[in-house]
Scaffold this active site. Structure first.
Site, PDB file in Angstrom:
ATOM      1  N   CYS A 149      43.642  44.628  43.242  1.00  0.00           N
ATOM      2  CA  CYS A 149      43.467  45.847  42.119  1.00  0.00           C
ATOM      3  C   CYS A 149      42.976  45.244  40.803  1.00  0.00           C
ATOM      4  O   CYS A 149      42.035  45.467  40.250  1.00  0.00           O
ATOM      5  CB  CYS A 149      44.678  46.635  41.933  1.00  0.00           C
ATOM      6  N   HIS A 150      43.937  44.342  40.377  1.00  0.00           N
ATOM      7  CA  HIS A 150      43.619  43.604  39.191  1.00  0.00           C
ATOM      8  C   HIS A 150      43.775  42.135  38.998  1.00  0.00           C
ATOM      9  O   HIS A 150      44.026  41.600  37.902  1.00  0.00           O
ATOM     10  CB  HIS A 150      44.606  44.253  37.945  1.00  0.00           C
ATOM     11  N   GLY A 151      43.831  41.561  40.109  1.00  0.00           N
ATOM     12  CA  GLY A 151      43.935  40.029  40.260  1.00  0.00           C
ATOM     13  C   GLY A 151      45.115  39.506  39.805  1.00  0.00           C
ATOM     14  O   GLY A 151      45.060  38.286  39.405  1.00  0.00           O
TER      15      GLY A 151
END
Lengths: 185, 428
Positions: A149-151
């Site tokens: 999703c956001h690494g």
């Protein structure tokens, strides 16, 4: 109608009896209003059936070294991973000062069972399920888990190493209730 | 309130006179949107978008009430009840697609409405309250749209709810209890779906209420206009009806054409295919992105990948995202230039277009996975966004030398047609 002198009876320091009654009445009504708001707000909290958290039993006998399974507890995903010696060594080699949320692998596993890494599969950033539990999934830069999703990258002890997540993957309360049975909750 | 030359309401029919004494609604309409409301004579088509936003809200309310007749807010059946609407309910597919795309149309016109306000300085005195109420409406729209997107209980619904309620867990100490309070559980579940449905039904009517305040506040000074010069006398204005009812009606026709084209020919263009997969709490879609209208803010959220000072990356991202909208509440006081319209602001005009490009860039980055070069572009875009409002705007509004301005709206309008006046008598 009360006369002026009757209304002003009992005035001391410019405060009338009526002022006192007004303030007392409004305060009392205010306390009542707050008392009514409490249940109206509290009804939004998790209800009894949601809170009645079941315990989940997992049979871990089929998980080969290097493999992981995904199961669920309290409707949240749980990762159970059978670490290989290399992964444990990698986790131990990291100095605690390099970690955002410093924890050793021993603090995250049970004594004598340190190859069993059991964590919630909920990224501590915004709650996605990280990849890396199933065969062939992206394990991120540190060989543990990777949240697409956001690494956020987690290492082999599921500790946060890179990306926006603030803390390590949560280790839920659990116990070994048999050689190959784990009870979570 | 209106200008002194506003045409007074004089009912002639006895029934209308009777009504005027008992409940003067016809008087209210006449004075608000009828011949009794004088409006600057020079409004261009960018002044259509307020009315169009109102039309979009009405479409959402009507289609939404119908959908609620067929939808069931229970995690066991929600997904299937949406499929039931699509396949079984008479014209259900049409009503749902209209509601889905109506949300996008609502945001398109609202964004144009906001940027119109930014370009022509409509947020400045004496219209600060109109702007502030507008920002409140925008926030309510975002909350409503988010909760509506959760209702079909597809993969994007579920994970959107998980991620967005996750914002609140970034708050120190009370974050996790607040998140559980919002969800009514540890993950989005039946309690979450039910309360979101209840609030999704309620909020549009709250929006309607705030819109009434927005229009009320607008009608005290009256509309801004492309010159940004306030109305001075009667020749600067025309009555709202028939002049702007006709102009808005034409714009409404164009709006509806775009809306039906989207609804009939490309209804899923702005959606995500993953939302046609039932919610699965054990598997996050490989690439989760919010609806297009949240993308610039999502990019700001994602721009923070490192801890900074004593605040962690997660909290920074959430703070920055909320701040990017909260900043708009301070805009009327960040821009101290007395000149409203960019037509006469040679420097600000450039920065306005750079801001537009920056927001588009952020929107593009918001769509991309959390990898380079998107992360660095999001970071630069976010820095510029904040710099525009907090640094550039206060400085520009002090150092800028505005272009010479006409004395009145009428003078500006006549100057535009001056070449005609020279060539013939038709210019009058």
């Amino acid at each position: 109608m009360a006369s002026e002198s009757e209304l002003n009876a009992g005035i001391e320091d410019g405060v009338r009896r009526r002022d006192f009654i007004n303030i007392a009445a409004v305060s009392f009504a205010g306390v009542g209003a707050v008392a009514v708001v409490l249940p109206l707000v509290n009804q939004m909290n998790p209800s009894a059936d949601v809170l009645a958290l079941s315990t989940t039993e997992i049979d871990i006998s089929a998980i080969q070294p290097g493999q992981a399974i995904k199961t669920s507890w309290r409707k949240q995903p749980v990762f159970v991973r059978n670490l290989v010696a290399k992964e444990i060594a990698e986790a131990k080699a990291v100095p605690l000062s390099d970690l955002r949320d410093p924890q050793t692998i021993d603090e995250r596993t049970k004594p004598g069972k340190e190859n069993w890494l059991i964590t919630l599969g909920v990224c501590t950033h915004l709650g996605c399920v990280p990849l890396g539990a199933a065969e062939g999934e992206n394990k991120g830069d540190f060989g543990g888990y990777f949240c697409p999703c956001h690494g956020s990258h987690y290492d082999t002890a599921a500790r946060i190493r890179k990306g926006p997540a603030p803390t390590n993957l949560v280790v839920p309360p659990y116990e070994f209730t048999g050689d190959t049975v784990v009870t979570i909750g | 309130m209106s200008f002194p030359w506003a045409k007074p309401y004089e009912p002639k029919h006895p029934l209308m006179k009777w009504m005027d004494e008992k409940l003067p609604i016809p008087r209210l309409v006449y004075n608000a949107t009828g011949p009794g409301y004088p409006v600057p004579r020079n409004l261009n088509y960018f002044w259509n978008f307020g009315v169009l936003a109102g039309a979009a809200l009405m479409i959402q309310i009507i289609t939404g009430i119908i959908l609620a007749m067929h939808y069931a807010a229970n995690v066991g059946v929600a997904f299937n009840s949406v499929e039931h609407i699509m396949r079984d309910v008479n014209a259900g597919w049409f009503i749902r697609y209209a509601h889905m795309n109506g949300a996008s149309m609502f945001f398109i016109v609202v964004y144009l409405h906001i940027f119109r306000g930014l370009y022509y300085g409509s947020y400045k005195a004496p219209r600060e309250m109109v702007w502030l109420l507008g920002v409140v409406i925008f926030l309510l729209m975002m909350a409503t749209a988010f909760m509506g997107y959760v209702l079909p209980w597809g993969q994007m619904s579920f994970w959107g709810a998980q991620v967005i309620t996750g914002f609140f867990s970034a708050i120190p100490i009370v974050g996790e209890p607040v998140r559980q309070w919002l969800l009514g559980g540890f993950v989005p579940d039946n309690a979450t779906l039910n309360r979101f449905f209840s609030l999704h039904y309620l909020l549009p009517f709250v929006i309607l209420g705030v819109i009434i305040l927005h229009i009320w506040a607008l009608h005290i000074p009256g509309s801004n206009n492309p010159t940004g010069i306030e109305v001075k006398d009667e020749q600067d204005t025309v009555p709202f009806h028939p002049y702007y009812t006709a102009k808005d009606g034409f714009g409404l026709g164009i709006f509806l054409l775009v809306f039906v084209a989207l609804t009939f020919f490309s209804p899923n263009m702005l959606g995500h295919a993953d939302n046609y997969i039932p919610a699965n709490s054990l598997s996050t879609p490989a690439h989760i992105v919010p609806e297009w209208y949240f993308l610039p803010f999502y990019a700001i959220l994602k721009a923070f990948t490192f801890n900074f000072l004593w605040i962690d990356a997660k909290l920074w991202g959430v703070i920055a995202m909320f701040a990017s909208i909260a900043l708009l509440f301070f805009l009327p006081w960040l821009d101290s230039s007395p000149v409203k319209s960019s037509t006469y602001r040679p420097l600000y005009r450039w920065f306005f277009w750079v801001l537009v490009a920056d927001v588009l860039l952020l929107g593009w980055c918001g769509m991309q996975p959390a990898e380079q070069p998107w992360v660095i572009l999001s970071q630069l875009g976010s820095i510029y966004y904040f710099a525009h409002f907090l640094v550039i705007l206060p400085i520009v509004s002090r150092i800028e030398r505005p272009l010479p301005m006409p004395n009145s709206i009428t003078e500006a309008v006549l100057a535009k047609h001056a070449p005609d006046a020279a060539s013939g008598p038709a210019a009058a």
